[in-house]
Design a protein around this motif. Structure first.
Motif, mmCIF file in Angstrom:
data_model
loop_
_atom_site.group_PDB
_atom_site.id
_atom_site.type_symbol
_atom_site.label_atom_id
_atom_site.label_comp_id
_atom_site.label_asym_id
_atom_site.label_seq_id
_atom_site.Cartn_x
_atom_site.Cartn_y
_atom_site.Cartn_z
ATOM 1 N N ASP A 166 28.401 -35.619 -12.084
ATOM 2 C CA ASP A 166 29.699 -36.298 -12.146
ATOM 3 C C ASP A 166 30.451 -36.267 -10.826
ATOM 4 N N VAL A 181 30.103 -50.448 -11.221
ATOM 5 C CA VAL A 181 31.509 -50.258 -11.577
ATOM 6 C C VAL A 181 31.707 -50.397 -13.088
ATOM 7 N N ASP A 182 30.915 -51.239 -13.732
ATOM 8 C CA ASP A 182 31.000 -51.386 -15.190
ATOM 9 C C ASP A 182 30.511 -50.133 -15.903
ATOM 10 N N LYS A 183 29.510 -49.482 -15.328
ATOM 11 C CA LYS A 183 28.940 -48.287 -15.958
ATOM 12 C C LYS A 183 29.798 -47.044 -15.725
ATOM 13 N N PHE A 184 30.404 -46.938 -14.526
ATOM 14 C CA PHE A 184 31.068 -45.681 -14.151
ATOM 15 C C PHE A 184 32.572 -45.809 -13.917
ATOM 16 N N GLY A 185 33.068 -47.037 -13.892
ATOM 17 C CA GLY A 185 34.500 -47.239 -13.751
ATOM 18 C C GLY A 185 34.972 -47.249 -12.303
ATOM 19 N N PRO A 186 36.188 -47.773 -12.085
ATOM 20 C CA PRO A 186 36.708 -47.948 -10.721
ATOM 21 C C PRO A 186 37.082 -46.647 -10.018
ATOM 22 N N GLU A 187 37.123 -45.530 -10.740
ATOM 23 C CA GLU A 187 37.413 -44.261 -10.070
ATOM 24 C C GLU A 187 36.180 -43.713 -9.362
ATOM 25 N N ARG A 188 35.001 -44.153 -9.806
ATOM 26 C CA ARG A 188 33.763 -43.645 -9.189
ATOM 27 C C ARG A 188 33.014 -44.720 -8.404
ATOM 28 N N ASP A 211 32.036 -53.410 -5.233
ATOM 29 C CA ASP A 211 32.332 -53.776 -6.615
ATOM 30 C C ASP A 211 32.518 -55.280 -6.802
#
Length: 354
Positions: free
Chosen positions: A28, A51-58, A38
């Motif tokens: 993580d 970005v869809d799998k892990f989100g904009p923070e990662r 992205d």
């Protein structure tokens, strides 16, 4: 290479993408950043969907500020994160040279081993469609000169995934040099996570007449050249160093001891380059006792032109590799393959990023 999933072909960019994805699933603390990582193109597909799998923070885009953003990535690595920082072009690593050379590479030493910098820098080398002087440079030798930096150069999809995962797991800064022309090439790639060991060259093809050491995309070109040489009765051994630093020269030396001839084909200029380093190690080798014939091929000693006709002269090619190898084997040989014989499928299929 692995024989697992031997019916599963992945393109190079898909393998890079999967390597990043599995590294992020495994830990993580891994995140991915860089200009346009992205967007809808996803760096030619290599970051698509992350970005869809892990989100904009990662997974997030950055300003066009290589120096500042590299500083952010180094700081995050020192704080316990494992950033993957994507630079679309290797040329512009020059803008963060101080951060990489004086901070990332040296902090572990300067702080007595109490600080680690587990940073991965993805950087892409260009070729074709008129990229010209500032968008075509292979600068890996500059970074290989620096203790504390590891430099890897995957020539195929299998290594692209395995080296990416190994780089993320490493506690030192690692520069992953990808070649844009390889992005559409395919190889068998296991679905499960795996790593490719640093500092271990791979013998791609066995031979007795000449050793050809090829860097990055030059591996594909050397394989084609070896096919042409075989038609003329010459049996070339091809070695892919896989990693530039650390460099496994022992495998190369053992091959040269057998063949007595060495041709090094680099995706960069020759002066003070990795081809010179390999030549020096062969010359200094304790296991090679005979006199060795050595030649190097790389970029022409000029800045990269933009026109295709001049690009064809600037870069090594299967034709120039085959001719150079043939002359090393027999200086009196006047054989030259035709342009049609030297065509590479991955070059014909390459359309550029637009």
């Amino acid at each position: 290479m692995s024989t697992l999933d031997n019916n599963r072909l992945l393109k190079y960019y898909e393998a890079v993408n999967e390597g990043c994805e599995q590294a992020m699933q495994e830990d993580d603390s891994v995140f991915l950043m860089g200009l346009d990582v992205d967007d809808h193109k996803g760096i030619q597909g290599s970051t698509l969907g992350l970005v869809d799998k892990f989100g904009p923070e990662r997974v997030f885009t950055t300003p066009l500020s290589e120096d500042a953003m590299t500083g952010v990535a180094i700081g995050a690595a020192m704080a316990g994160q494992r950033p993957i920082h994507v630079h679309i072009r290797m040329d512009f690593l020059m803008l963060c040279m101080n951060q990489l050379v004086n901070i990332a590479a040296k902090s572990h030493y300067m702080y007595g081993g109490t600080v680690q910098v587990p940073l991965v820098v993805r950087t892409i080398v260009g070729k074709s469609w008129g990229q010209g002087a500032q968008h075509s440079q292979g600068l890996h030798s500059m970074f290989a000169h620096i203790p504390g930096l590891k430099i890897v150069a995957p020539s195929n999809a299998y290594d692209a995934k395995g080296l990416m995962i190994q780089a993320v797991r490493d506690n030192n800064p690692v520069i992953v040099m990808e070649h844009r022309l390889l992005y559409g090439t395919e190889a068998y790639v296991p679905k499960e996570p795996y790593s490719v060991e640093f500092g271990k060259s791979r013998v791609i093809k066995n031979g007795n007449d000449i050793t050809i050491v090829a860097i990055s995309s030059m591996v594909a070109e050397a394989i084609k050249a070896a096919e042409l040489l075989a038609e003329q009765g010459m049996n070339a051994e091809i070695i892919d160093p896989v990693t530039i630093s650390p460099l496994d020269s022992t495998t190369i030396e053992k091959s040269v001891k057998k063949t007595g001839r060495l041709l090094i084909v680099d995706n960069a200029w020759l002066n003070c380059g990795i081809s010179a380093e390999i030549s020096a190690r062969v010359a200094e080798s304790d296991i090679i006792t005979q006199k060795v014939k050595i030649r190097r091929l790389g970029f022409a000693a000029t800045t990269c032109p933009t026109t295709p006709s001049l690009e064809n002269v600037f870069y090594p090619s299967p034709k120039s590799i085959a001719i150079a190898a043939s002359l090393l084997c027999d200086p009196s040989n006047t054989w030259e393959p035709t342009e049609q014989q030297c065509e590479l499928a991955y070059q014909k299929n390459f359309k550029g990023p637009f």
